[in-house]
Design an enzyme around this catalytic site. Structure first.
Site, PDB file in Angstrom:
ATOM      1  N   TYR A 124      43.571  40.229 -76.234  1.00 22.86           N
ATOM      2  CA  TYR A 124      44.807  40.925 -75.880  1.00 22.86           C
ATOM      3  C   TYR A 124      45.873  39.906 -75.492  1.00 22.86           C
ATOM      4  O   TYR A 124      45.648  39.052 -74.634  1.00 22.86           O
ATOM      5  CB  TYR A 124      44.585  41.877 -74.711  1.00 22.86           C
ATOM      6  CG  TYR A 124      43.642  43.022 -75.002  1.00 22.86           C
ATOM      7  CD1 TYR A 124      43.220  43.305 -76.294  1.00 22.86           C
ATOM      8  CD2 TYR A 124      43.165  43.833 -73.977  1.00 22.86           C
ATOM      9  CE1 TYR A 124      42.361  44.346 -76.560  1.00 22.86           C
ATOM     10  CE2 TYR A 124      42.289  44.876 -74.230  1.00 22.86           C
ATOM     11  CZ  TYR A 124      41.892  45.136 -75.520  1.00 22.86           C
ATOM     12  OH  TYR A 124      41.039  46.161 -75.782  1.00 22.86           O
ATOM     13  N   HIS A 135      48.484  34.972 -73.297  1.00 25.93           N
ATOM     14  CA  HIS A 135      47.278  35.784 -73.287  1.00 25.93           C
ATOM     15  C   HIS A 135      47.317  36.725 -72.082  1.00 25.93           C
ATOM     16  O   HIS A 135      47.773  36.354 -70.994  1.00 25.93           O
ATOM     17  CB  HIS A 135      46.033  34.901 -73.233  1.00 25.93           C
ATOM     18  CG  HIS A 135      44.811  35.595 -73.737  1.00 25.93           C
ATOM     19  ND1 HIS A 135      44.018  36.377 -72.940  1.00 25.93           N
ATOM     20  CD2 HIS A 135      44.264  35.644 -74.977  1.00 25.93           C
ATOM     21  CE1 HIS A 135      43.035  36.871 -73.659  1.00 25.93           C
ATOM     22  NE2 HIS A 135      43.159  36.449 -74.901  1.00 25.93           N
ATOM     23  N   HIS A 136      46.835  37.948 -72.277  1.00 21.95           N
ATOM     24  CA  HIS A 136      46.899  38.945 -71.204  1.00 21.95           C
ATOM     25  C   HIS A 136      46.053  38.542 -69.999  1.00 21.95           C
ATOM     26  O   HIS A 136      46.301  38.978 -68.878  1.00 21.95           O
ATOM     27  CB  HIS A 136      46.450  40.312 -71.729  1.00 21.95           C
ATOM     28  CG  HIS A 136      47.095  41.460 -71.025  1.00 21.95           C
ATOM     29  ND1 HIS A 136      47.251  41.513 -69.663  1.00 21.95           N
ATOM     30  CD2 HIS A 136      47.627  42.619 -71.505  1.00 21.95           C
ATOM     31  CE1 HIS A 136      47.849  42.642 -69.324  1.00 21.95           C
ATOM     32  NE2 HIS A 136      48.098  43.320 -70.416  1.00 21.95           N
ATOM     33  N   SER A 137      45.061  37.691 -70.211  1.00 21.60           N
ATOM     34  CA  SER A 137      44.219  37.270 -69.094  1.00 21.60           C
ATOM     35  C   SER A 137      44.999  36.459 -68.060  1.00 21.60           C
ATOM     36  O   SER A 137      44.558  36.306 -66.919  1.00 21.60           O
ATOM     37  CB  SER A 137      43.032  36.448 -69.606  1.00 21.60           C
ATOM     38  OG  SER A 137      43.472  35.327 -70.333  1.00 21.60           O
TER      39      SER A 137
END
Length: 506
Positions: A23, A159-161
């Site tokens: 994601y 990055h969604h992280s």
């Protein structure tokens, strides 16, 4: 590398970067002037190392390398799962800013008046290019091309992280200043919670207050139990109706197309005040109306191909099931917080992915009175506010990640997304116009890609504007501009209905 330099991934971050999941967020920022790339590079060189998450990377272990080179080896999958929950940590690293900034050489004469399409095509191509896992997971793309809403566009991909929408908006506000006062930081928007029933009964007798409190507690427990049972059914078998908006497992790897529309935030506030609801209620009502019109139009098109055209009739089945995964902020502090507070240890508004998802049923069907969508939206939102669905699901996912590993947790999370139709997110932005080192910002437009749903709707406030962002899998939804049109038209029809009822003066 010392232990103090490492930080473990949060539960949602482990899901977002687990095996088979990727994601990413894309924030498109429109500027009112051309972008000086030297200014961007100089600012990043001075400040990027101060932010531990932005200047950190994830370790690439031998098991993970082996997994990508030998994808059918089950031992490698097992070893990677062990790395996920027990060893995945952010590692501070030296960062070369030039590796993360891309300045495109664009010929204005070649593009002409197709600036919007050029930007959309460029961002769509980005969704097919993975981020380099050997360094911090972000990059910036500078596009000095004129569009309908800006003189130039900056695209921030990450990055969604790394963090959720609240975290990213806090970072943007920390990097900018008020346009009206170049020495002043943007004003942090103050959000007030709506008064609940018990607040309005403070001056009543203790017996009545006790009865109301008992009723509220019983309703909270019942709603939570029902929501968790529906969530379990969603994971196991309960799926949305196949419509012109419904995606599938292939959607997460397909290229995404992005479109946006800027509408008046004042119009939304007018509707909110007259209907006695929140801005979120209004936005959900507008979304339900727009999706209803779009789905109905798809049925009309199908009928026309078969020789029948019924554009004015409701062609939507009364048994249709359309649900959205709505992202919820789980922090105890409401709204965006200063970056310094979010980065402080033991903070209640900690930086990261402190979010979860609630599954919200959408009311889909043509209504003769557009205000009906608003009343239904308020009813749905009020019920979800009286449920502990989101925090309990977060705790369940944390337990699964700890015991069974990131791969299992991500698979369960993905099952929920696969069974629903859309994802909806709403983030509050600056209350006044802001600038980045002399570059006034025209709009801020965030979105996400990599999830299995074919439709992502993100709503972002900025000064006196509301930016409606639509991200789609174009193999399923070929024209995101049509959805933007429907959102804008639905908002106009609601305001017009209030004017016709004499509740609002033009």
């Amino acid at each position: 590398m010392t232990k103090e330099e490492e930080e473990p991934l949060s539960p949602m971050a482990r899901i977002f970067q687990s095996s088979g999941t990727d994601y990413c967020t894309v924030i498109t920022i429109g500027f009112k002037t051309k972008i000086n790339s030297d200014v961007v590079l100089d600012d990043l060189k001075q400040n990027v190392s101060k932010h531990p998450r932005i200047s950190s990377k994830l370790p690439i272990g031998l098991a993970k390398d082996f997994l990508f080179t030998h994808p059918i080896n089950h031992t490698a999958h097992w070893a990677y799962d062990l790395i996920g929950p027990t060893g995945a940590r952010w590692i501070k690293t030296e960062i070369n800013v030039e590796d993360h900034v891309y300045v495109q050489d664009i010929d204005p004469d070649e593009i002409g008046d197709q600036g919007d399409k050029f930007v959309e095509d460029y961002i769509s191509r980005l969704t097919t290019l993975p981020l380099d896992r050997s360094r911090p997971l972000w990059d910036i793309h500078i596009l000095n091309v004129k569009t309908s809403d800006a003189e130039a566009v900056g695209v921030i991909r990450s990055h969604h992280s790394l963090g959720d929408g609240m975290s990213r908006m806090s970072l943007i506000m920390a990097c900018t200043h008020k346009t009206s006062d170049p020495e002043a930081l943007p004003t942090i928007p103050i959000l007030k919670r709506r008064e609940n029933v018990s607040d309005g009964l403070r001056d009543t007798g203790w017996f009545l207050r006790s009865m109301v409190a008992i009723y509220a507690t019983v309703r909270l427990i019942c709603n939570t139990i029902v929501d968790l049972l529906l969530l379990l059914a969603t994971v196991l078998f309960l799926k949305d109706t196949e419509t012109s908006l419904k995606g599938g497992a292939e959607a997460e790897s397909n290229p995404r197309r992005f479109s946006h529309r800027i509408v008046s935030l004042d119009d939304i506030r007018i509707i909110k005040d007259v209907m006695d609801m929140t801005i979120n209620d209004v936005l959900l009502g507008v979304t339900q109306a727009a999706l209803s019109r779009y789905i109905n139009g798809a049925y009309v098109k199908t009928n026309e191909q078969g020789g029948t055209s019924t554009p004015l009739l409701n062609n939507i089945s009364c048994n249709i099931r359309v649900r959205a995964g709505v992202l919820i902020n789980l922090r105890s502090e409401f709204g965006i917080q200063p970056l310094a507070d979010m980065m402080a240890k033991e903070s209640k508004c900690r930086w990261g992915n402190h979010i979860n998802i609630v599954v919200l049923p959408l009311s889909i069907g043509l209504e003769t009175d557009p205000l009906v969508y608003l009343s239904k939206a308020k009813s749905s939102m009020d019920r979800k506010k009286n449920s502990l669905h989101a925090p309990i699901l977060y705790s369940i996912l944390s337990f699964i990640l700890t015991v069974f590993g990131a791969k299992i947790g991500a698979a369960l999370f993905k099952r929920v997304l696969l069974s629903t139709t859309a994802c909806i997110s709403n983030v509050n932005g600056p209350t006044e116009e802001i600038s980045f080192h002399g570059h006034p910002i025209a709009y801020i437009n965030p979105s996400v890609y990599g999830h299995p749903q074919a439709l992502m709707i993100h709503l972002q406030s900025y000064a006196d504007k509301m930016v409606i962002s639509i991200a789609v899998d174009s193999t399923i939804i070929p024209d995101p501009h049509k959805l933007c049109d429907e959102m804008e038209e639905s908002l106009k029809s609601m305001k017009t209905a209030l004017v016709e009822k004499g509740l609002v003066k033009m």
